[in-house]
Design an enzyme around this catalytic site. Structure first.
Site, PDB file in Angstrom:
ATOM      1  N   ASP A  38     -10.570  63.849  55.781  1.00  0.00           N
ATOM      2  CA  ASP A  38     -11.695  64.651  55.309  1.00  0.00           C
ATOM      3  C   ASP A  38     -11.434  66.130  55.527  1.00  0.00           C
ATOM      4  O   ASP A  38     -11.065  66.539  56.627  1.00  0.00           O
ATOM      5  CB  ASP A  38     -12.966  64.224  56.033  1.00  0.00           C
ATOM      6  CG  ASP A  38     -14.195  64.959  55.533  1.00  0.00           C
ATOM      7  OD1 ASP A  38     -14.318  65.164  54.313  1.00  0.00           O
ATOM      8  OD2 ASP A  38     -15.033  65.336  56.369  1.00  0.00           O
ATOM      9  N   ASP A  57     -14.697  70.152  49.395  1.00  0.00           N
ATOM     10  CA  ASP A  57     -15.225  68.984  50.097  1.00  0.00           C
ATOM     11  C   ASP A  57     -14.665  67.679  49.526  1.00  0.00           C
ATOM     12  O   ASP A  57     -15.061  67.244  48.448  1.00  0.00           O
ATOM     13  CB  ASP A  57     -16.749  68.974  50.008  1.00  0.00           C
ATOM     14  CG  ASP A  57     -17.374  67.934  50.930  1.00  0.00           C
ATOM     15  OD1 ASP A  57     -16.625  67.228  51.624  1.00  0.00           O
ATOM     16  OD2 ASP A  57     -18.613  67.842  50.955  1.00  0.00           O
TER      17      ASP A  57
END
Length: 486
Positions: free
Chosen positions: A366, A168
């Site tokens: 992301d 992440d």
């Protein structure tokens, strides 16, 4: 790369599709192999995670030579670990999109909390002697992000025990499930037992790492942490330091990590999460990595790739400046200047993707968001340009967050206009067709894989990143995109 460059005029050629029609389409095109992608999409429904797990364990037993600075671990798709037994591919896609929407909402919530003056004390539990049960309800949603679509395998403790962890780039706090569990979800690996590790070290409440947490509390002078997610998921436990190992390529001592005793939500499969954001508590910051990179394989593939730290950026990278947002140090902002479709620049005002002085706006890269979100004005312009050049394709009803879809069921392959990102310095990253026209069922419905957002923040998602090594050169403030470097 010359055929990707902007042309002042669109040259048309006559091409024949695998249907009976012959049509005219732009020459700046990509070939989408429909039969291959549909075969792969339907294959993922019968994928056997346990078989892939066994192969990964075999790879782990044949490590690379240790290095003092270069670390590398395997990277796997969610379906490698979790077989949710969806009845058809469309159901799987809808589940993915639901998770994706939850993630985007929590990214935006985190950003709003930071930009609009919410104080740390408004998020914190009362700073008194509390038990774990007092922290078991999320204080606030959106303080971190992610349900996890890609997993890396790292070792924790001494001796090291291997665990699958969510990758992440949109969060900082590292954590994994720990015994004893007051509430733990199902994971593929045995739950970490702190008593089996000689390097487990609880942090005190006055430790700097504890002070850097967004939500913390004390119990018997030990630091407690809590991370909450926009979909209601959360993890609560002791904040400690541990040894983290990267396969056979090395290990780092005293890495701050959450030892979660109460973990609830959408984290089925993985043991926890690796925060690769830009904040002080992220793994990248703690191991003082000058760079890191990953390559995300197609989520419908059982293949794996690597997550690497301190490896050199490929020489053929398309680079973009890595920007700083003084208000938010977690996210990786890039200087995006525009888009082209079919070789023609799309008309988008230059300020659309800029970050203003207050930290509002901008574009982030992301790993956890699947579908690229663009500000509504920009999305409409890119979508309309694509639709204008695909009038030959049979339209289909929209699906979930996709409003531009096509019925390609009668075709084996088709050429579609190339979609390209443009960055500062006249750098162009041209996407392959499968990274922006994706199947949403097993019958041949494909959708344009971008979506609008009413937020000022745009997000480059992992569908667009698939098959590309994304290199974050932190030392030189550059992000590189290198196709076919998995």
């Amino acid at each position: 790369m010359a055929h990707f460059l902007l042309s002042l005029c669109t040259i048309f050629t006559t091409l024949s599709l695998t249907s009976s029609r012959t049509i005219t389409i732009p020459s700046h095109t990509n070939l989408l192999n429909i039969s291959s992608s549909l075969h792969q999409a339907n294959q993922i429904l019968s994928f056997k995670p346990q078989k892939a797990l066994q192969q990964a364990l075999t790879q782990q037993q044949n490590p690379t030579s240790p290095s003092s600075s270069f670390f590398s671990v395997q990277l796997h798709t969610r379906e490698t670990l979790v077989n949710e037994k969806h009845p058809d591919y469309k159901t799987l896609v809808l589940a993915r999109l639901a998770r994706d929407s939850a993630r985007v909402n929590s990214l935006l919530t985190k950003l709003q909390l930071t930009l609009y003056g919410v104080k740390r004390s408004d998020l914190y539990p009362s700073k008194t002697e509390v038990g774990l049960e007092d922290l078991s309800t999320p204080v606030s949603s959106g303080t971190s992000q992610g349900s996890g679509e890609y997993f890396s395998r790292v070792g924790v403790g001494q001796p090291a025990k291997p665990f699958y962890m969510v990758l992440d780039t949109g969060s900082d706090v590292n954590w994994l499930q720990c015994k004893p569990c007051s509430d733990c979800y199902q994971q593929s690996d045995p739950i970490f037992d702190p008593t089996s590790s000689s390097s487990y070290y609880p942090l005190t409440c006055d430790a700097q790492q504890c002070q850097d947490l967004e939500m913390s509390a004390c119990r018997n002078s030990r630091c407690l942490y809590q991370v909450s997610y926009g979909d209601g998921s959360f993890t609560v436990g002791e904040y400690v330091t541990e040894t983290v190992s990267f396969g056979g390529s090395g290990s780092v001592n005293r890495v701050a990590i959450g030892c979660g005793h109460d973990n609830e939500g959408l984290f089925v499969g993985a043991a926890g999460l690796l925060g690769l954001g830009g904040g002080p508590l992220s793994l990248t910051s703690q191991i003082k990595a000058g760079s890191f990179s990953y390559c995300l394989v197609d989520r419908d593939s059982g293949k794996s790739s690597t997550l690497e730290f301190n490896s050199p950026r490929p020489s053929d990278s398309v680079t973009a400046p890595l920007l700083k947002n003084r208000q938010v140090n977690t996210f990786y902002y890039v200087e995006l200047t525009g888009f082209s479709v079919g070789g023609e620049m799309v008309s988008i005002p230059p300020e659309t993707f800029a970050v203003d002085q207050s930290g509002v706006g901008g574009v982030i890269v992301d790993s956890g968001t699947a579908i690229t979100r663009l500000r509504t004005q920009a999305y409409n312009a890119v979508r309309d340009a694509f639709k204008k050049m695909t009038q030959n394709l049979r339209p289909a009803e929209g699906v979930a967050l996709f409003d531009t879809c096509y019925d390609l069921s009668s075709l084996q392959s088709v050429r579609v206009p190339t979609v390209s990102f443009h960055f500062a310095g006249d750098k162009t990253w041209a996407l392959p067709a499968k990274n922006y026209l994706i199947p949403v069922d097993g019958a041949g419905t494909y959708c344009f894989a971008f979506a609008p957002t009413a937020s000022s923040l745009s997000i480059i998602g992992n569908v667009q990143q698939q098959g590309t090594r994304v290199s974050f050169d932190l030392a030189n403030s550059v992000v590189g995109f290198s196709p076919n470097k998995c």
